[in-house]
Design a protein around this motif. Sequence first.
Motif, PDB file in Angstrom:
ATOM      1  N   GLU A  82       0.831  -1.188   0.000  1.00  0.00           N
ATOM      2  CA  GLU A  82       0.000   0.000   0.000  1.00  0.00           C
ATOM      3  C   GLU A  82       0.881   1.259   0.000  1.00  0.00           C
ATOM      4  O   GLU A  82       0.639   2.225  -0.718  1.00  0.00           O
ATOM      5  N   ARG A  83       1.936   1.230   0.817  1.00  0.00           N
ATOM      6  CA  ARG A  83       2.846   2.359   0.919  1.00  0.00           C
ATOM      7  C   ARG A  83       3.573   2.575  -0.412  1.00  0.00           C
ATOM      8  O   ARG A  83       3.754   3.699  -0.874  1.00  0.00           O
ATOM      9  N   THR A  84       3.978   1.493  -1.026  1.00  0.00           N
ATOM     10  CA  THR A  84       4.665   1.579  -2.321  1.00  0.00           C
ATOM     11  C   THR A  84       3.747   2.174  -3.388  1.00  0.00           C
ATOM     12  O   THR A  84       4.165   3.010  -4.188  1.00  0.00           O
ATOM     13  N   ARG A  85       2.496   1.766  -3.352  1.00  0.00           N
ATOM     14  CA  ARG A  85       1.536   2.301  -4.320  1.00  0.00           C
ATOM     15  C   ARG A  85       1.346   3.804  -4.107  1.00  0.00           C
ATOM     16  O   ARG A  85       1.436   4.596  -5.039  1.00  0.00           O
ATOM     17  N   LEU A  86       1.156   4.203  -2.851  1.00  0.00           N
ATOM     18  CA  LEU A  86       0.954   5.624  -2.535  1.00  0.00           C
ATOM     19  C   LEU A  86       2.185   6.433  -2.944  1.00  0.00           C
ATOM     20  O   LEU A  86       2.083   7.519  -3.516  1.00  0.00           O
ATOM     21  N   ARG A  87       3.366   5.890  -2.663  1.00  0.00           N
ATOM     22  CA  ARG A  87       4.606   6.574  -3.053  1.00  0.00           C
ATOM     23  C   ARG A  87       4.665   6.746  -4.566  1.00  0.00           C
ATOM     24  O   ARG A  87       4.948   7.825  -5.068  1.00  0.00           O
ATOM     25  N   GLY A  88       4.388   5.669  -5.279  1.00  0.00           N
ATOM     26  CA  GLY A  88       4.459   5.700  -6.747  1.00  0.00           C
ATOM     27  C   GLY A  88       3.503   6.712  -7.337  1.00  0.00           C
ATOM     28  O   GLY A  88       3.810   7.385  -8.319  1.00  0.00           O
ATOM     29  N   GLU A  89       2.320   6.851  -6.721  1.00  0.00           N
ATOM     30  CA  GLU A  89       1.294   7.750  -7.265  1.00  0.00           C
ATOM     31  C   GLU A  89       1.532   9.205  -6.892  1.00  0.00           C
ATOM     32  O   GLU A  89       1.139  10.100  -7.620  1.00  0.00           O
ATOM     33  N   SER A  90       2.128   9.444  -5.714  1.00  0.00           N
ATOM     34  CA  SER A  90       2.107  10.822  -5.212  1.00  0.00           C
ATOM     35  C   SER A  90       3.452  11.505  -5.072  1.00  0.00           C
ATOM     36  O   SER A  90       3.495  12.695  -4.804  1.00  0.00           O
ATOM     37  N   ILE A  91       4.556  10.763  -5.202  1.00  0.00           N
ATOM     38  CA  ILE A  91       5.848  11.389  -4.941  1.00  0.00           C
ATOM     39  C   ILE A  91       6.806  11.168  -6.111  1.00  0.00           C
ATOM     40  O   ILE A  91       6.928  10.059  -6.624  1.00  0.00           O
ATOM     41  N   GLY A  92       7.478  12.251  -6.494  1.00  0.00           N
ATOM     42  CA  GLY A  92       8.551  12.142  -7.476  1.00  0.00           C
ATOM     43  C   GLY A  92       9.877  12.433  -6.779  1.00  0.00           C
ATOM     44  O   GLY A  92       9.936  13.280  -5.887  1.00  0.00           O
ATOM     45  N   PHE A  93      10.931  11.724  -7.173  1.00  0.00           N
ATOM     46  CA  PHE A  93      12.250  11.909  -6.557  1.00  0.00           C
ATOM     47  C   PHE A  93      13.274  12.351  -7.580  1.00  0.00           C
ATOM     48  O   PHE A  93      13.321  11.822  -8.684  1.00  0.00           O
ATOM     49  N   VAL A  94      14.127  13.274  -7.140  1.00  0.00           N
ATOM     50  CA  VAL A  94      15.310  13.614  -7.940  1.00  0.00           C
ATOM     51  C   VAL A  94      16.507  13.574  -6.986  1.00  0.00           C
ATOM     52  O   VAL A  94      16.462  14.180  -5.912  1.00  0.00           O
ATOM     53  N   PHE A  95      17.546  12.862  -7.363  1.00  0.00           N
ATOM     54  CA  PHE A  95      18.718  12.717  -6.504  1.00  0.00           C
ATOM     55  C   PHE A  95      19.908  13.476  -7.087  1.00  0.00           C
ATOM     56  O   PHE A  95      19.861  13.953  -8.215  1.00  0.00           O
ATOM     57  N   THR A 165       4.420  10.775 -13.306  1.00  0.00           N
ATOM     58  CA  THR A 165       3.248  10.243 -12.594  1.00  0.00           C
ATOM     59  C   THR A 165       2.348  11.352 -12.032  1.00  0.00           C
ATOM     60  O   THR A 165       1.423  11.066 -11.294  1.00  0.00           O
ATOM     61  N   GLN A 166       2.637  12.602 -12.376  1.00  0.00           N
ATOM     62  CA  GLN A 166       1.903  13.760 -11.847  1.00  0.00           C
ATOM     63  C   GLN A 166       1.849  13.749 -10.315  1.00  0.00           C
ATOM     64  O   GLN A 166       0.775  13.748  -9.723  1.00  0.00           O
ATOM     65  N   PRO A 167       3.015  13.723  -9.682  1.00  0.00           N
ATOM     66  CA  PRO A 167       3.046  13.630  -8.223  1.00  0.00           C
ATOM     67  C   PRO A 167       2.572  14.919  -7.554  1.00  0.00           C
ATOM     68  O   PRO A 167       2.702  15.998  -8.123  1.00  0.00           O
ATOM     69  N   ALA A 168       2.057  14.779  -6.344  1.00  0.00           N
ATOM     70  CA  ALA A 168       1.652  15.947  -5.555  1.00  0.00           C
ATOM     71  C   ALA A 168       2.860  16.587  -4.892  1.00  0.00           C
ATOM     72  O   ALA A 168       2.837  17.741  -4.501  1.00  0.00           O
ATOM     73  N   LEU A 169       3.935  15.799  -4.769  1.00  0.00           N
ATOM     74  CA  LEU A 169       5.128  16.257  -4.056  1.00  0.00           C
ATOM     75  C   LEU A 169       6.376  15.818  -4.807  1.00  0.00           C
ATOM     76  O   LEU A 169       6.513  14.648  -5.176  1.00  0.00           O
ATOM     77  N   LEU A 170       7.264  16.770  -5.019  1.00  0.00           N
ATOM     78  CA  LEU A 170       8.547  16.470  -5.647  1.00  0.00           C
ATOM     79  C   LEU A 170       9.638  16.665  -4.604  1.00  0.00           C
ATOM     80  O   LEU A 170       9.768  17.746  -4.022  1.00  0.00           O
ATOM     81  N   LEU A 171      10.408  15.617  -4.351  1.00  0.00           N
ATOM     82  CA  LEU A 171      11.492  15.662  -3.376  1.00  0.00           C
ATOM     83  C   LEU A 171      12.811  15.578  -4.122  1.00  0.00           C
ATOM     84  O   LEU A 171      12.959  14.777  -5.043  1.00  0.00           O
ATOM     85  N   ALA A 172      13.770  16.405  -3.709  1.00  0.00           N
ATOM     86  CA  ALA A 172      15.051  16.376  -4.399  1.00  0.00           C
ATOM     87  C   ALA A 172      16.178  16.508  -3.380  1.00  0.00           C
ATOM     88  O   ALA A 172      16.160  17.408  -2.542  1.00  0.00           O
ATOM     89  N   ASP A 173      17.128  15.586  -3.430  1.00  0.00           N
ATOM     90  CA  ASP A 173      18.255  15.594  -2.493  1.00  0.00           C
ATOM     91  C   ASP A 173      19.504  16.077  -3.219  1.00  0.00           C
ATOM     92  O   ASP A 173      20.086  15.346  -4.027  1.00  0.00           O
ATOM     93  N   GLU A 174      19.879  17.299  -2.957  1.00  0.00           N
ATOM     94  CA  GLU A 174      21.005  17.942  -3.627  1.00  0.00           C
ATOM     95  C   GLU A 174      20.994  17.733  -5.138  1.00  0.00           C
ATOM     96  O   GLU A 174      21.972  17.245  -5.717  1.00  0.00           O
TER      97      GLU A 174
END
Length: 234
Positions: A82-95, A165-174
């Motif tokens: 469930e957590r993986t699905r929610l992550r995939g749908e709502s969060i984008g990551f850039v490293f 994935t049209q995420p609601a939140l984009l997270l980027a680590d440096e």
Amino acid sequence: MSNDEVLRLEALKKSYNIGQPNEIEVLHGIDFTIKRHDFAALIGPSGSGKSTLLNILGLLDQPTEGEIYLLGQATRQMIDQERTRLRGESIGFVFQFHHLIQAFTVIENVLMPLMLVHGKPNKQAIERAHDLLEAVGLKDFSKRKASQLSGGQQQRVAIARALITQPALLLADEPTGNLDSQTATEVFELFREVNATQDCAVLLVTHDPRLSATCDRTIKLVDGRIESDVLSNP
Ligand SMILES: Nc1ncnc2c1ncn2[C@@H]1O[C@H](COP(=O)(O)OP(=O)(O)OP(=O)(O)O)[C@@H](O)[C@H]1O
Ligand SMILES: [Mg+2]
């Protein structure tokens, strides 16, 4: 929750090596809320816990205590699937290092998060990938191999990929840590544009005060605690 709330942390703690002699608590109780239009920098000295925090709030890692609400849903007790699905749908990551698949084309890399879930992409997905490549200024590069792009271009592909994935939140680590200063500024401007046009909250870790100064909000972490959380352009 207010309806523009994307993410909320409550009394979040994180320890590593639990139950071992080298057990260490690195986050000591973190509370904050990210809203839909936030464009926020997470800053702080090396070792203060920024990456640890980012990985937890991106649901890549679990806290030791506390709760994370993503789009109003408590995630702590969720089963992994469930957590993986929610992550995939709502969060984008850039490293910092974009992790593109070098042997694949640009468009294949952008489509990858969707293909991992749904297999062969449909026409709509391919159109969105092209639109995103246009938005990041790489319209004519879709068929190139990732290995044939510059560092800054590859990072822009990684941003397009994070948005597919049209995420609601984009997270980027440096995300600009590996780029020269001119390219870093351009990539940062792209994040700003994404925030304004894609209806996506952005939280990014940066060591560059010149870049964090352009954010609307700055959250400072020191020794695993929030030392300050201020609006820069109120
Ligand atoms: N897997 C791990 N096991 C044990 N300790 C860890 C682990 N990962 C991180 N730490 C420790 O947790 C603390 C926070 O690390 P973290 O990587 O979150 O810091 P950071 O703020 O991102 O630093 P930097 O700016 O250097 O990237 C550090 O003391 C680090 O040594
Ligand atoms: Mg880090």
